[in-house]
Design an enzyme around this catalytic site. Sequence first.
Site, short mmCIF file in Angstrom:
data_model
loop_
_atom_site.label_atom_id
_atom_site.label_comp_id
_atom_site.label_asym_id
_atom_site.label_seq_id
_atom_site.Cartn_x
_atom_site.Cartn_y
_atom_site.Cartn_z
N ALA A 218 0.81 -1.21 0.00
CA ALA A 218 0.00 0.00 0.00
C ALA A 218 0.85 1.27 0.00
O ALA A 218 0.45 2.29 -0.58
CB ALA A 218 -0.95 0.01 1.19
N GLN B 237 -6.89 -1.06 5.00
CA GLN B 237 -7.56 -1.67 6.16
C GLN B 237 -8.97 -2.17 5.82
O GLN B 237 -9.59 -2.86 6.63
CB GLN B 237 -7.66 -0.66 7.32
CG GLN B 237 -6.33 -0.28 7.91
CD GLN B 237 -5.66 -1.41 8.69
OE1 GLN B 237 -6.29 -2.40 9.06
NE2 GLN B 237 -4.36 -1.27 8.93
N SER C 117 -3.13 -3.85 0.20
CA SER C 117 -1.91 -4.55 0.59
C SER C 117 -2.25 -5.94 1.12
O SER C 117 -3.10 -6.07 2.01
CB SER C 117 -1.20 -3.74 1.68
OG SER C 117 -0.05 -4.42 2.11
N ALA C 118 -1.60 -6.97 0.59
CA ALA C 118 -1.97 -8.36 0.92
C ALA C 118 -1.77 -8.69 2.41
O ALA C 118 -2.55 -9.44 2.98
CB ALA C 118 -1.17 -9.33 0.05
N HIS C 119 -0.71 -8.14 3.02
CA HIS C 119 -0.41 -8.58 4.39
C HIS C 119 -1.39 -8.05 5.43
O HIS C 119 -1.35 -8.43 6.59
CB HIS C 119 1.04 -8.26 4.77
CG HIS C 119 1.34 -6.83 5.11
ND1 HIS C 119 1.33 -6.37 6.41
CD2 HIS C 119 1.67 -5.77 4.35
CE1 HIS C 119 1.65 -5.09 6.41
NE2 HIS C 119 1.87 -4.69 5.16
N THR D 209 10.62 -7.15 -12.37
CA THR D 209 10.13 -8.52 -12.47
C THR D 209 9.09 -8.80 -11.40
O THR D 209 9.33 -8.50 -10.22
CB THR D 209 11.32 -9.50 -12.31
OG1 THR D 209 12.28 -9.21 -13.33
CG2 THR D 209 10.86 -10.94 -12.41
N CYS E 162 3.25 2.29 13.04
CA CYS E 162 4.30 2.74 12.13
C CYS E 162 5.14 3.84 12.76
O CYS E 162 6.26 4.10 12.32
CB CYS E 162 3.69 3.25 10.84
SG CYS E 162 2.63 2.02 10.08
C1 LIG Z 1 -0.52 -0.85 6.57
C2 LIG Z 1 -1.03 0.34 5.90
C3 LIG Z 1 -0.31 0.96 4.88
C4 LIG Z 1 1.06 0.48 4.44
O1 LIG Z 1 0.95 -0.74 3.74
P1 LIG Z 1 2.25 -1.54 3.31
O2 LIG Z 1 1.73 -2.59 2.39
O3 LIG Z 1 2.82 -2.12 4.54
O4 LIG Z 1 3.16 -0.60 2.63
C5 LIG Z 1 -0.87 2.07 4.27
N1 LIG Z 1 -2.06 2.54 4.65
C6 LIG Z 1 -2.79 1.97 5.62
C7 LIG Z 1 -4.12 2.54 5.99
C8 LIG Z 1 -2.30 0.85 6.29
O5 LIG Z 1 -3.01 0.30 7.26
#
Ligand SMILES: *Cc1c(COP(=O)(O)O)cnc(C)c1O
Length: 393
Positions: free
Chosen positions: A74, A183, A203-205, A244, A330
């Site tokens: 993200a 989120q 973001s996948a994680h 890649t 963060c």
């Molecule tokens: C975790 C998060 C991000 C950052 O995502 P990454 O994939 O770790 O770079 C950005 N915005 C929000 C709202 C998030 O919760």
Amino acid sequence: MHDPPIYLDNHATTRTDPRVVESMIPFFLDDYGNAASTSHRFGWTASDAVDRSREQVAMALEVEAKDVIFTSGATESNNLAIKGLARGCAGAGRDHLITAASEHRAVLDPMKRLAREGWRLTVVGCDGQGLIDPDRIAAAITEKTLLVSVMTANNEVGAINPITEIGQICRARGVFFHTDAAQAVGKIPLTGILENVDLLSLSAHKFHGPKGIGALYVNRRRPGLKLMPLFDGGGHERGLRSGTLPVPLVVGLGAAIELADRERPAEAERIMTLRERLHAGIARMVPAIRLNGPIHGRLPGNLNLSFQHVDGEALLMTLRDLAVSSGSACSSMEPEPSHVLTAMGLDEESARASLRFGLGRFTTTEEIDRAAAAVATAVQALRKHSIAWSAPG
Ligand SMILES: *Cc1c(COP(=O)(O)O)cnc(C)c1O
């Protein structure tokens, strides 16, 4: 014997679902081709897997697969959306950007960098629950405005913003609209939301996929929308993101978003019930707490509480076996109170006295009950030593 630690920090990141890991393994060990290799079957297999993942993401978002660009997460998606659009549309007569005070730093910081480079920036405030009022966005838009960026759901207090209304306002005023949905994806239904969104980051994680992979949805049907890539190279991802593709991660993203989408209705219900149980459990044992963020219209897995006359950092140190955050994960290396809580009007002391609980797919009832008891014990112990707490009045 120690009890096993309890993970309630699912806004920071999530455990990769074993089913997702399973789907990725063949692309490390056997089908390890480069998706850009067109001359042999290793490349074709990789390329087919990437196509399938793009379809899975598109299906979950209800958009077209060709509008999905893979990125590293993200943070990169937000940077590509914001800086990419600003640089891609520079010189078109619009030099004004709008965002909100409750945004993640991955939106605020690219915006601030553009402001240092000469763009005009308006940061709209949020209300006491962390919500963005569409009227305030409407009032901030001028004929010079290029882009509005407002997150779908907040990572600290779980507030779900009126994205449909904000998107409609932007569309009607001819302004591009980006939303950081890191989120929200996999947690709340997105049907209808995408209709007036031009750019969306995920973001996948954050939904039990692997770290290091995400996507940016780009509405290519929107006239005038032009992105300048962040870096140049082989021209992958329609020239928007050279490099890649990490095929195993791309496959994991596809599997994770499909799972999250399929299981979301039942999971949201289960997680919300656990969240209420945690809140009620703590409230029963601990007086003088306050809920930060909205009661309704909140991410199912989010609970954010302030504990009067307790220092959040001290509380975290006491809760050794409980993984939660005070303020934003963060920025927790910095002693600063959370910019989201202060934007909501909390004084510095209340902001510091807050804990963020993030429940996820692997959270159990037993863990919730243990967590509530641990928090109660820790708060009572700290308050016993607090002069402010024992002082009359
Ligand atoms: C975790 C998060 C991000 C950052 O995502 P990454 O994939 O770790 O770079 C950005 N915005 C929000 C709202 C998030 O919760």
